[in-house]
Enzyme design. Structure first.
Site, PDB file in Angstrom:
ATOM      1  N   GLU A  35      46.232  27.996 100.855  1.00 27.53           N
ATOM      2  CA  GLU A  35      46.208  27.664  99.430  1.00 27.53           C
ATOM      3  C   GLU A  35      45.167  28.490  98.681  1.00 27.53           C
ATOM      4  O   GLU A  35      45.400  28.951  97.573  1.00 27.53           O
ATOM      5  CB  GLU A  35      45.917  26.163  99.241  1.00 27.53           C
ATOM      6  CG  GLU A  35      47.070  25.249  99.619  1.00 27.53           C
ATOM      7  CD  GLU A  35      48.275  25.413  98.700  1.00 27.53           C
ATOM      8  OE1 GLU A  35      48.081  25.716  97.521  1.00 27.53           O
ATOM      9  OE2 GLU A  35      49.412  25.268  99.186  1.00 27.53           O
ATOM     10  N   CYS A 189      63.258  30.869  90.034  1.00 28.29           N
ATOM     11  CA  CYS A 189      62.779  30.724  88.657  1.00 28.29           C
ATOM     12  C   CYS A 189      61.541  31.604  88.480  1.00 28.29           C
ATOM     13  O   CYS A 189      60.442  31.140  88.193  1.00 28.29           O
ATOM     14  CB  CYS A 189      62.456  29.256  88.368  1.00 28.29           C
ATOM     15  SG  CYS A 189      62.243  28.916  86.615  1.00 28.29           S
ATOM     16  N   CYS A 196      69.201  32.099  87.105  1.00 30.22           N
ATOM     17  CA  CYS A 196      69.701  30.750  86.811  1.00 30.22           C
ATOM     18  C   CYS A 196      71.012  30.439  87.522  1.00 30.22           C
ATOM     19  O   CYS A 196      71.259  29.292  87.908  1.00 30.22           O
ATOM     20  CB  CYS A 196      69.858  30.577  85.304  1.00 30.22           C
ATOM     21  SG  CYS A 196      68.288  30.773  84.421  1.00 30.22           S
ATOM     22  N   CYS A 199      70.389  28.814  90.753  1.00 30.10           N
ATOM     23  CA  CYS A 199      69.383  27.743  90.721  1.00 30.10           C
ATOM     24  C   CYS A 199      70.032  26.368  90.884  1.00 30.10           C
ATOM     25  O   CYS A 199      71.006  26.048  90.197  1.00 30.10           O
ATOM     26  CB  CYS A 199      68.625  27.801  89.400  1.00 30.10           C
ATOM     27  SG  CYS A 199      67.371  26.522  89.274  1.00 30.10           S
ATOM     28  N   CYS A 205      68.890  22.002  83.488  1.00 25.03           N
ATOM     29  CA  CYS A 205      67.754  22.753  82.949  1.00 25.03           C
ATOM     30  C   CYS A 205      67.912  22.948  81.437  1.00 25.03           C
ATOM     31  O   CYS A 205      68.867  23.565  80.964  1.00 25.03           O
ATOM     32  CB  CYS A 205      67.669  24.114  83.639  1.00 25.03           C
ATOM     33  SG  CYS A 205      66.388  25.167  82.920  1.00 25.03           S
TER      34      CYS A 205
HETATM   35  S1  SF4 Z   1      68.055  27.160  85.541  1.00 24.51           S
HETATM   36 FE1  SF4 Z   1      66.071  26.635  84.668  1.00 24.51          FE
HETATM   37  S2  SF4 Z   1      64.788  26.104  86.409  1.00 24.51           S
HETATM   38 FE2  SF4 Z   1      66.562  27.217  87.194  1.00 24.51          FE
HETATM   39  S3  SF4 Z   1      65.970  29.393  87.277  1.00 24.51           S
HETATM   40 FE3  SF4 Z   1      66.936  29.050  85.286  1.00 24.51          FE
HETATM   41  S4  SF4 Z   1      65.237  28.584  83.940  1.00 24.51           S
HETATM   42 FE4  SF4 Z   1      64.489  28.290  86.017  1.00 24.51          FE
END
Ligand code: SF4
Length: 369
Positions: A35, A189, A196, A199, A205
């Site tokens: 960390e 992200c 996205c 994601c 989102c």
């Molecule tokens: S959908 Fe939202 S959380 Fe996912 S990568 Fe895109 S901006 Fe980031």
């Protein structure tokens, strides 16, 4: 199970970075060390340092008892050397105040030098299985985008709101969830190119729904970094040894071995506080003042030779412009060493804790420059 956590944990099971070296066990020392190293260093850069450090100093006791020079040498090249000095002080406190065990409450853990709330929470969640929320840069970016938070994340009220949100979303399995949200921020992200379509949060989102994924988090216009200037002295004695000077324990490059520095007016050490009023010119007057200042301060009879081209090194708060000045010691006697001035054979110099620009200068030199 909290829905966002379930989604992230499912994604993490298939796509997470399970092979990271610090994720192979739940040893508090190893988790804490990772960390600290990852606070301002990318994963791939940190890996070799982590392995070397752990091999040399495998536990709290070894780190606590090590000479500071050794700790800094192991950290050399990672930058942000206050982390290394704080890490050793933290290890010493773990040994003396907490019986050799990382403290098991957030309140106690954040009293360790260099351990902030998110670092403490990450260790407590993974090492002790506690439900502790993290808010490192990756987690923060995911929360800001997924909730379309427009406020400046550097403002304290926004940070408090983000901590509240992070705590509410973190499930009982905080260990897995924290790693999942870190990995989503690191792999999907990402700061500049969020992917996205890959994601797991895409359907919930808000930033994506608003077409604002790239616009968040908001960045407040930054003022250009101030510039500072310094000359570095690369002096070789009659046996081919190089003179290094130990920096004061605190401040920029604290405790590292550096080439002696000066401003163009021969101003005194530490010169990283010099301003831009002293350009790095190569004029007879500049050479004369540098030669006189260094000869006087270092107690050597110096003869300056070539000045290298200007180089730059970027710090968090300023930009350093510097030139390396080659010199030799006149006379046949080998120069003396002291506690803060030491002569090293070139190969030995490279094993010391050195700032990155100094290491680069010495490597270039050993490469034949
Ligand atoms: S959908 Fe939202 S959380 Fe996912 S990568 Fe895109 S901006 Fe980031």
């Amino acid at each position: 199970m909290i829905p966002i956590a379930e989604t992230l944990l499912d994604w993490y099971a298939c796509h997470g970075r399970h092979d990271l070296p610090w994720r192979q066990n739940r040893d508090p020392y190893q988790l804490w060390l990772a960390e600290i190293m990852l606070q301002q260093t990318q994963v791939e850069s940190a890996k070799p340092y982590y392995a070397r450090f752990l091999q040399a100093l495998p536990n709290w006791q070894a780190l606590a008892a090590a000479p500071q020079d050794r700790v800094l040498a192991l950290w050399s090249g990672l930058g942000y050397y206050a982390r290394a000095r704080n890490a050793q002080r933290a290890a010493q406190e773990v040994v003396t105040r907490f019986g050799g065990h990382f403290p098991n409450t957030l309140e106690a853990a954040v009293t360790l030098p260099g351990v902030g709330r998110s670092t403490a929470a990450a260790v407590l969640a993974s090492a002790y299985g506690q439900r502790q929320a993290i808010l490192d840069a990756n987690a923060r970016r995911v929360l800001i985008r997924s909730h379309a938070i427009e406020a400046d994340p550097k403002v304290s009220a926004t940070q408090q709101w983000l901590w509240t949100l992070a705590s509410a979303l973190t499930p009982e399995d905080a260990h897995g969830y924290n790693q999942a949200i870190q990995d989503l921020g690191a792999l999907i992200c990402t700061p500049r190119q969020p992917r996205c379509t890959a994601c797991p949060l895409v359907n919930r989102c808000l930033a994506h729904a608003q077409g604002r994924s790239h616009a968040l988090p908001v960045t407040v216009n930054k003022a250009p970094k101030p510039q500072r200037c310094a000359f570095f002295l690369l002096v070789v004695d009659t046996e081919g040894q190089i003179l290094l000077e130990k920096r004061p324990d605190s401040g920029i490059w604290g405790g590292l071995w550096c080439l002696p520095q000066a401003a163009s007016d021969g101003g005194a050490f530490p010169i990283l506080c010099s301003d831009t009023l002293h350009p790095l010119e190569d004029t007879p007057a500049v050479r004369q003042s540098l030669q006189a200042a260094w000869s006087r301060r270092l107690g050597l009879n110096l003869q300056l030779k070539a000045l290298e081209e200007e180089q730059q090194h970027v710090f968090t708060h300023f930009q350093l412009r510097f030139r390396c000045v080659h010199a030799r010691v006149l006379g046949s006697a080998v120069a003396d060493s002291s506690a803060t001035l030491r002569w090293y054979r070139p190969a030995d110099a490279l094993t010391q804790g050195l700032p990155t620009p100094v290491r680069r200068i010495l490597r270039d030199r050993s490469g034949g420059c």
